[in-house]
Design a protein around this motif. Structure first.
Motif, PDB file in Angstrom:
ATOM      1  N   ALA A  31      47.427  55.645  52.553  1.00  0.00           N
ATOM      2  CA  ALA A  31      46.411  56.581  52.090  1.00  0.00           C
ATOM      3  C   ALA A  31      45.378  55.823  51.288  1.00  0.00           C
ATOM      4  CB  ALA A  31      47.038  57.691  51.246  1.00  0.00           C
ATOM      5  N   ARG A  32      44.248  56.479  51.083  1.00  0.00           N
ATOM      6  CA  ARG A  32      43.207  55.874  50.271  1.00  0.00           C
ATOM      7  C   ARG A  32      43.751  55.623  48.869  1.00  0.00           C
ATOM      8  NH1 ARG A  32      37.636  55.455  50.120  1.00  0.00           N
ATOM      9  NH2 ARG A  32      36.690  55.641  48.065  1.00  0.00           N
ATOM     10  N   THR A  33      43.441  54.455  48.336  1.00  0.00           N
ATOM     11  CA  THR A  33      43.889  54.133  46.994  1.00  0.00           C
ATOM     12  C   THR A  33      42.780  53.446  46.226  1.00  0.00           C
ATOM     13  OG1 THR A  33      45.485  52.863  45.671  1.00  0.00           O
ATOM     14  CG2 THR A  33      44.905  51.955  47.805  1.00  0.00           C
ATOM     15  N   SER A  34      42.712  53.732  44.957  1.00  0.00           N
ATOM     16  CA  SER A  34      41.728  53.083  44.089  1.00  0.00           C
ATOM     17  C   SER A  34      42.363  51.933  43.316  1.00  0.00           C
ATOM     18  CB  SER A  34      41.135  54.098  43.108  1.00  0.00           C
ATOM     19  OG  SER A  34      42.168  54.650  42.295  1.00  0.00           O
ATOM     20  N   TYR A  35      43.586  51.585  43.704  1.00  0.00           N
ATOM     21  CA  TYR A  35      44.312  50.529  43.030  1.00  0.00           C
ATOM     22  C   TYR A  35      43.771  49.147  43.371  1.00  0.00           C
ATOM     23  CZ  TYR A  35      48.328  53.040  41.033  1.00  0.00           C
ATOM     24  OH  TYR A  35      49.146  53.827  40.271  1.00  0.00           O
ATOM     25  N   TRP A  46      48.670  39.982  46.841  1.00  0.00           N
ATOM     26  CA  TRP A  46      49.769  39.383  47.585  1.00  0.00           C
ATOM     27  C   TRP A  46      50.619  38.536  46.651  1.00  0.00           C
ATOM     28  CZ3 TRP A  46      50.501  40.536  52.705  1.00  0.00           C
ATOM     29  CH2 TRP A  46      49.442  41.140  53.369  1.00  0.00           C
ATOM     30  N   PHE A  47      51.921  38.709  46.758  1.00  0.00           N
ATOM     31  CA  PHE A  47      52.893  37.830  46.129  1.00  0.00           C
ATOM     32  C   PHE A  47      53.656  37.120  47.245  1.00  0.00           C
ATOM     33  CE2 PHE A  47      53.521  38.641  41.504  1.00  0.00           C
ATOM     34  CZ  PHE A  47      52.484  39.547  41.330  1.00  0.00           C
ATOM     35  N   ARG A  48      54.360  36.077  46.871  1.00  0.00           N
ATOM     36  CA  ARG A  48      55.237  35.405  47.832  1.00  0.00           C
ATOM     37  C   ARG A  48      56.509  34.953  47.150  1.00  0.00           C
ATOM     38  NH1 ARG A  48      51.770  29.862  49.149  1.00  0.00           N
ATOM     39  NH2 ARG A  48      52.109  28.826  47.126  1.00  0.00           N
ATOM     40  N   GLN A  49      57.550  34.836  47.964  1.00  0.00           N
ATOM     41  CA  GLN A  49      58.830  34.372  47.460  1.00  0.00           C
ATOM     42  C   GLN A  49      59.434  33.398  48.453  1.00  0.00           C
ATOM     43  OE1 GLN A  49      61.692  37.448  46.463  1.00  0.00           O
ATOM     44  NE2 GLN A  49      62.794  36.051  45.110  1.00  0.00           N
ATOM     45  N   ALA A  72      50.203  46.812  45.196  1.00  0.00           N
ATOM     46  CA  ALA A  72      49.110  47.627  44.677  1.00  0.00           C
ATOM     47  C   ALA A  72      49.449  48.064  43.258  1.00  0.00           C
ATOM     48  CB  ALA A  72      48.876  48.840  45.564  1.00  0.00           C
ATOM     49  N   GLY A  73      48.433  48.100  42.403  1.00  0.00           N
ATOM     50  CA  GLY A  73      48.643  48.487  41.023  1.00  0.00           C
ATOM     51  C   GLY A  73      47.338  48.896  40.366  1.00  0.00           C
ATOM     52  N   PRO A  74      47.424  49.431  39.152  1.00  0.00           N
ATOM     53  CA  PRO A  74      46.225  49.951  38.483  1.00  0.00           C
ATOM     54  C   PRO A  74      45.149  48.892  38.235  1.00  0.00           C
ATOM     55  CG  PRO A  74      48.213  50.750  37.397  1.00  0.00           C
ATOM     56  CD  PRO A  74      48.644  49.704  38.372  1.00  0.00           C
ATOM     57  N   ARG A  75      45.570  47.659  38.042  1.00  0.00           N
ATOM     58  CA  ARG A  75      44.591  46.605  37.769  1.00  0.00           C
ATOM     59  C   ARG A  75      45.151  45.268  38.196  1.00  0.00           C
ATOM     60  NH1 ARG A  75      46.676  48.735  33.418  1.00  0.00           N
ATOM     61  NH2 ARG A  75      44.920  50.174  33.228  1.00  0.00           N
ATOM     62  N   LYS A 100      54.341  40.363  38.203  1.00  0.00           N
ATOM     63  CA  LYS A 100      54.801  41.290  39.229  1.00  0.00           C
ATOM     64  C   LYS A 100      54.984  42.698  38.669  1.00  0.00           C
ATOM     65  CE  LYS A 100      59.626  39.907  38.619  1.00  0.00           C
ATOM     66  NZ  LYS A 100      60.824  39.304  39.269  1.00  0.00           N
ATOM     67  N   TYR A 101      55.175  42.789  37.352  1.00  0.00           N
ATOM     68  CA  TYR A 101      55.410  44.096  36.730  1.00  0.00           C
ATOM     69  C   TYR A 101      54.130  44.923  36.609  1.00  0.00           C
ATOM     70  CZ  TYR A 101      59.812  41.824  35.658  1.00  0.00           C
ATOM     71  OH  TYR A 101      60.997  41.165  35.774  1.00  0.00           O
ATOM     72  N   LYS A 102      52.981  44.311  36.913  1.00  0.00           N
ATOM     73  CA  LYS A 102      51.705  45.033  36.884  1.00  0.00           C
ATOM     74  C   LYS A 102      51.515  45.894  38.123  1.00  0.00           C
ATOM     75  CE  LYS A 102      49.797  43.275  33.085  1.00  0.00           C
ATOM     76  NZ  LYS A 102      49.363  44.109  31.950  1.00  0.00           N
ATOM     77  N   TYR A 103      52.363  45.698  39.131  1.00  0.00           N
ATOM     78  CA  TYR A 103      52.153  46.343  40.418  1.00  0.00           C
ATOM     79  C   TYR A 103      53.246  47.372  40.690  1.00  0.00           C
ATOM     80  CZ  TYR A 103      48.758  42.671  40.849  1.00  0.00           C
ATOM     81  OH  TYR A 103      47.682  41.851  40.614  1.00  0.00           O
ATOM     82  N   ASP A 104      52.802  48.596  41.031  1.00  0.00           N
ATOM     83  CA  ASP A 104      53.711  49.718  41.200  1.00  0.00           C
ATOM     84  C   ASP A 104      54.259  49.837  42.616  1.00  0.00           C
ATOM     85  OD1 ASP A 104      51.333  51.662  39.311  1.00  0.00           O
ATOM     86  OD2 ASP A 104      53.039  50.505  38.576  1.00  0.00           O
TER      87      ASP A 104
END
Length: 120
Positions: free
Chosen positions: A26-30, A34-37, A96-99, A104-108
């Motif tokens: 869906a559309r998101t304003s977040y 990209w992360f990698r492991q 994706a996250g608010p900012r 990694k904890y910044k992303y929901d």
């Protein structure tokens, strides 16, 4: 909650290129990124981009080689990876996250991950 689906991973030779895509349900304003492991290692940020696309962040290890972009009309973020190295081998996760943030904890929201393997 929006869901993220990655695509575009696979096998590449050193020096080659791959492009990862991440489609949001869906559309998101977040902000998105990209992360990698890599095997035996923790998740590390690769790149991130604000909703407007006006600001980006890159890990030092990929600066000058990777480019993040997004198309909000398609709810999609991309990661163009050039000059690939064997040490880029990892599972890549769309987030994706608010900012934008390096933690990694910044992303929901996290995608399921896509494998990138670079052979020497």
């Amino acid at each position: 909650q929006v869901q993220l689906v990655e695509s575009g991973g696979g096998l590449a030779q050193a020096g080659g290129s791959l492009r990862l895509s991440c489609a949001a349900s869906a559309r998101t304003s977040y902000a998105m990124g990209w992360f990698r492991q890599a095997p035996g290692k923790g998740r590390e940020i690769v790149a991130a981009i604000t909703w407007s696309g006006s600001s980006t962040y890159y890990a030092d290890s990929v600066k000058g080689r990777f480019t993040i972009s997004r198309d909000n009309a398609k709810n999609t973020v991309y990661l163009q990876m050039n000059s690939l190295k064997p040490e880029d081998t990892a599972v890549y996760y769309c987030v994706a996250g608010p900012r934008v943030g390096v933690s990694k904890y910044k992303y929901d929201v996290w995608g399921q991950g896509t494998q990138v393997t670079v052979s020497s």
